[in-house]
Write a protein that holds these residues in place. Structure first.
Motif, PDB file in Angstrom:
ATOM      1  N   PHE A   1       1.469  -0.918  -8.884  1.00  0.00           N
ATOM      2  CA  PHE A   1       1.169   0.236  -8.040  1.00  0.00           C
ATOM      3  C   PHE A   1      -0.168   0.053  -7.332  1.00  0.00           C
ATOM      4  CE2 PHE A   1       4.176   1.796 -11.128  1.00  0.00           C
ATOM      5  CZ  PHE A   1       4.994   2.638 -10.384  1.00  0.00           C
ATOM      6  N   SER A   2      -0.347   0.793  -6.223  1.00  0.00           N
ATOM      7  CA  SER A   2      -1.617   0.763  -5.502  1.00  0.00           C
ATOM      8  C   SER A   2      -2.454   2.017  -5.753  1.00  0.00           C
ATOM      9  CB  SER A   2      -1.369   0.603  -3.995  1.00  0.00           C
ATOM     10  OG  SER A   2      -0.611   1.688  -3.480  1.00  0.00           O
ATOM     11  N   ILE A   3      -1.809   3.119  -6.143  1.00  0.00           N
ATOM     12  CA  ILE A   3      -2.500   4.384  -6.419  1.00  0.00           C
ATOM     13  C   ILE A   3      -1.900   4.998  -7.677  1.00  0.00           C
ATOM     14  CG2 ILE A   3      -3.016   6.720  -5.571  1.00  0.00           C
ATOM     15  CD1 ILE A   3      -2.642   5.672  -2.715  1.00  0.00           C
ATOM     16  N   ALA A   4      -2.750   5.531  -8.542  1.00  0.00           N
ATOM     17  CA  ALA A   4      -2.278   6.278  -9.709  1.00  0.00           C
ATOM     18  C   ALA A   4      -2.898   7.667  -9.696  1.00  0.00           C
ATOM     19  CB  ALA A   4      -2.632   5.560 -11.004  1.00  0.00           C
ATOM     20  N   ILE A   5      -2.093   8.669 -10.078  1.00  0.00           N
ATOM     21  CA  ILE A   5      -2.533  10.059 -10.104  1.00  0.00           C
ATOM     22  C   ILE A   5      -2.167  10.652 -11.459  1.00  0.00           C
ATOM     23  CG2 ILE A   5      -2.274  12.349  -9.061  1.00  0.00           C
ATOM     24  CD1 ILE A   5      -1.378  10.995  -6.490  1.00  0.00           C
ATOM     25  N   GLY A   6      -3.140  11.277 -12.134  1.00  0.00           N
ATOM     26  CA  GLY A   6      -2.821  11.909 -13.400  1.00  0.00           C
ATOM     27  C   GLY A   6      -3.975  12.721 -13.934  1.00  0.00           C
ATOM     28  N   ASN A   7      -3.683  13.593 -14.906  1.00  0.00           N
ATOM     29  CA  ASN A   7      -4.742  14.370 -15.542  1.00  0.00           C
ATOM     30  C   ASN A   7      -5.335  13.584 -16.713  1.00  0.00           C
ATOM     31  OD1 ASN A   7      -2.981  14.728 -17.793  1.00  0.00           O
ATOM     32  ND2 ASN A   7      -2.175  16.628 -16.927  1.00  0.00           N
ATOM     33  N   ARG A   8      -6.261  14.194 -17.431  1.00  0.00           N
ATOM     34  CA  ARG A   8      -6.951  13.487 -18.511  1.00  0.00           C
ATOM     35  C   ARG A   8      -5.969  12.967 -19.558  1.00  0.00           C
ATOM     36  NH1 ARG A   8     -10.490  18.001 -17.572  1.00  0.00           N
ATOM     37  NH2 ARG A   8     -12.658  17.415 -17.118  1.00  0.00           N
ATOM     38  N   GLU A   9      -5.053  13.831 -19.980  1.00  0.00           N
ATOM     39  CA  GLU A   9      -4.102  13.429 -21.018  1.00  0.00           C
ATOM     40  C   GLU A   9      -3.198  12.306 -20.530  1.00  0.00           C
ATOM     41  OE1 GLU A   9      -1.013  15.541 -24.173  1.00  0.00           O
ATOM     42  OE2 GLU A   9      -1.567  16.589 -22.313  1.00  0.00           O
ATOM     43  N   GLU A  10      -2.768  12.393 -19.284  1.00  0.00           N
ATOM     44  CA  GLU A  10      -1.900  11.360 -18.727  1.00  0.00           C
ATOM     45  C   GLU A  10      -2.631  10.027 -18.601  1.00  0.00           C
ATOM     46  OE1 GLU A  10       0.981  14.372 -16.165  1.00  0.00           O
ATOM     47  OE2 GLU A  10      -0.854  13.580 -15.262  1.00  0.00           O
ATOM     48  N   CYS A  11      -3.907  10.075 -18.228  1.00  0.00           N
ATOM     49  CA  CYS A  11      -4.706   8.853 -18.167  1.00  0.00           C
ATOM     50  C   CYS A  11      -4.865   8.231 -19.553  1.00  0.00           C
ATOM     51  CB  CYS A  11      -6.085   9.146 -17.572  1.00  0.00           C
ATOM     52  SG  CYS A  11      -6.065   9.489 -15.795  1.00  0.00           S
ATOM     53  N   GLU A  12      -5.031   9.077 -20.554  1.00  0.00           N
ATOM     54  CA  GLU A  12      -5.165   8.564 -21.921  1.00  0.00           C
ATOM     55  C   GLU A  12      -3.889   7.837 -22.353  1.00  0.00           C
ATOM     56  OE1 GLU A  12      -6.891  10.087 -26.215  1.00  0.00           O
ATOM     57  OE2 GLU A  12      -5.973  11.551 -24.859  1.00  0.00           O
TER      58      GLU A  12
ATOM     59  N   PRO B   1       0.822  -1.217   0.000  1.00  0.00           N
ATOM     60  CA  PRO B   1       0.000   0.000   0.000  1.00  0.00           C
ATOM     61  C   PRO B   1       0.856   1.268   0.000  1.00  0.00           C
ATOM     62  CG  PRO B   1      -0.938  -1.603   1.480  1.00  0.00           C
ATOM     63  CD  PRO B   1       0.370  -2.180   1.020  1.00  0.00           C
ATOM     64  N   HIS B   2       0.315   2.268  -0.686  1.00  0.00           N
ATOM     65  CA  HIS B   2       0.960   3.560  -0.877  1.00  0.00           C
ATOM     66  C   HIS B   2       2.198   3.456  -1.773  1.00  0.00           C
ATOM     67  CE1 HIS B   2      -1.976   4.496   2.000  1.00  0.00           C
ATOM     68  NE2 HIS B   2      -1.242   4.607   3.087  1.00  0.00           N
ATOM     69  N   THR B   3       2.056   2.629  -2.809  1.00  0.00           N
ATOM     70  CA  THR B   3       3.014   2.632  -3.910  1.00  0.00           C
ATOM     71  C   THR B   3       2.357   3.464  -5.007  1.00  0.00           C
ATOM     72  OG1 THR B   3       3.780   0.417  -3.300  1.00  0.00           O
ATOM     73  CG2 THR B   3       4.375   1.218  -5.491  1.00  0.00           C
ATOM     74  N   VAL B   4       2.825   4.692  -5.173  1.00  0.00           N
ATOM     75  CA  VAL B   4       2.095   5.704  -5.947  1.00  0.00           C
ATOM     76  C   VAL B   4       2.776   5.945  -7.300  1.00  0.00           C
ATOM     77  CG1 VAL B   4       1.186   8.057  -5.950  1.00  0.00           C
ATOM     78  CG2 VAL B   4       1.430   6.805  -3.773  1.00  0.00           C
ATOM     79  N   LEU B   5       1.964   5.887  -8.360  1.00  0.00           N
ATOM     80  CA  LEU B   5       2.430   6.223  -9.704  1.00  0.00           C
ATOM     81  C   LEU B   5       1.907   7.599 -10.083  1.00  0.00           C
ATOM     82  CD1 LEU B   5       3.763   5.531 -12.430  1.00  0.00           C
ATOM     83  CD2 LEU B   5       1.594   4.482 -13.109  1.00  0.00           C
ATOM     84  N   ASP B   6       2.819   8.536 -10.277  1.00  0.00           N
ATOM     85  CA  ASP B   6       2.490   9.844 -10.836  1.00  0.00           C
ATOM     86  C   ASP B   6       2.567   9.695 -12.348  1.00  0.00           C
ATOM     87  OD1 ASP B   6       2.405  12.433 -11.763  1.00  0.00           O
ATOM     88  OD2 ASP B   6       4.032  13.177 -10.500  1.00  0.00           O
TER      89      ASP B   6
END
Length: 337
Positions: free
Chosen positions: A205-216, A175-180
């Motif tokens: 990873f356990s968490i991913a963070i990104g904007n719309r373009e990054e998610c795409e 837990p708390h392995t974060v992908l920016d």
């Protein structure tokens, strides 16, 4: 437990850090004239930068024990980076290795326009951080640190890509392995190349963070709900989708889905607010907050930095974030989806 045993645990480096970030570092040179080109700028201010480095600085500013895994050159700028991290920003430099051949990267910020600055990178022929090796880090720390933060740009080059993949294997999706998701077009041959490298890493990873373009780039979906669904399908516990002026959507694997509204502020400089969000997000994770409260705290930190000129130098303190939240700007800000 004996006193001697307690002392050994306290001194163990695997137990002394709360946050470990992995990524690039640079010496950032900011033009001090707003709204002018680099041709017209005449005075500059020096600091340190790089997404993962700024996240470590932001979390350290909030009182956490942080380190970053990166490399600098064996030059004056590399010495400056190590000194500034340790003595100015309070970030542990034990994993900031010195490359004997490559130069410390430079990044020039042309604040034209200030809300969307142009960054001119000097990373030729390649940057030291592209050569990260497993010997650069203590795998006990990788396995045990409460939060591990990795930008997706780590997968753009070898040997950095294989090194970080091996670190994630050791981590075993704790837990708390974060992908920016951190989409930086200048670091990739094409969006397709980025997708090919980033998508397989989601399973680690356990968490991913990104904007719309990054998610795409990561999952082939730009629409927030679909992007969140695809991220969660990969076994993540949470997907955090940044929506710009529409706020941030949090989607959890238990079915919770909520959008947290942004804070309206005058943007002085478009650099650093996402990294401030990241550091404050880590603060919430380390304090055991729910992710809704964690994201709102991150939004506040990001808004504060958006209203300032610099990145690392201007990361907010807890008192500043608390005062900002107490000002009433956060009242009735959440919108369920």
């Amino acid at each position: 437990m004996s006193l001697n045993k307690q002392c050994r645990v306290a001194a163990d480096p695997a137990h002394s850090l709360e946050l470990l970030t992995v990524g690039r570092v640079s010496v950032d040179i900011y033009a001090q004239q707003l709204g002018v080109s680099m041709t017209e700028a005449t005075t500059f201010r020096k600091s340190i930068g790089g997404t993962s480095t700024n996240v470590a600085v932001a979390a350290a500013r909030l009182g956490h024990r942080c380190a970053t895994v990166t490399r600098v050159g064996d030059d004056e700028f590399g010495a400056y980076v190590r000194h500034a991290l340790e003595h100015t920003f309070g970030v542990d430099t034990r994993f900031v290795r010195i490359d004997p051949e490559l130069k410390t990267p430079l990044a020039f910020a042309e604040l034209n326009p200030p809300e969307d600055p142009n960054i001119i990178f000097y990373r030729e022929p390649r940057a030291p951080d592209q050569n990260l090796a497993l010997d650069d880090v203590d795998l006990d720390v990788v396995r045990e640190v409460p939060v591990l933060w990795v930008p997706a740009s780590r997968f753009a080059w070898e040997p950095s890509r294989s090194t970080v993949a091996a670190m994630l294997d050791e981590r075993r999706r704790r837990p708390h392995t974060v992908l920016d998701l951190d989409w930086r077009p200048m670091f990739w041959d094409s969006p397709a190349a980025a997708s090919e490298r980033i998508a397989p890493m989601l399973d680690r990873f356990s968490i991913a963070i990104g904007n719309r373009e990054e998610c795409e780039i990561a999952v082939g979906a730009r629409e927030p709900d679909e992007a969140a669904d695809r991220l969660l399908e990969r076994g993540l516990s949470a997907a955090v989708v940044k929506l710009g002026a529409d706020g941030v959507m949090v989607a959890l694997d238990d079915g919770t889905r909520e959008t947290i509204a942004p804070f309206p502020v005058e943007v002085i400089c478009g650099l650093g607010s996402g990294d401030a969000f990241g550091g404050a997000f880590c603060h919430g994770l380390l304090n055991g907050w729910d992710l809704i409260s964690t994201v709102e705290y991150g939004n506040a930190a990001g808004a504060i930095v958006a209203n300032r000129l610099m990145c690392a130098d201007d990361m907010p303190t807890m008192a500043e974030i608390d005062d900002f939240l107490a000002s009433g700007l956060s009242t009735e800000r959440r919108q369920a989806v």
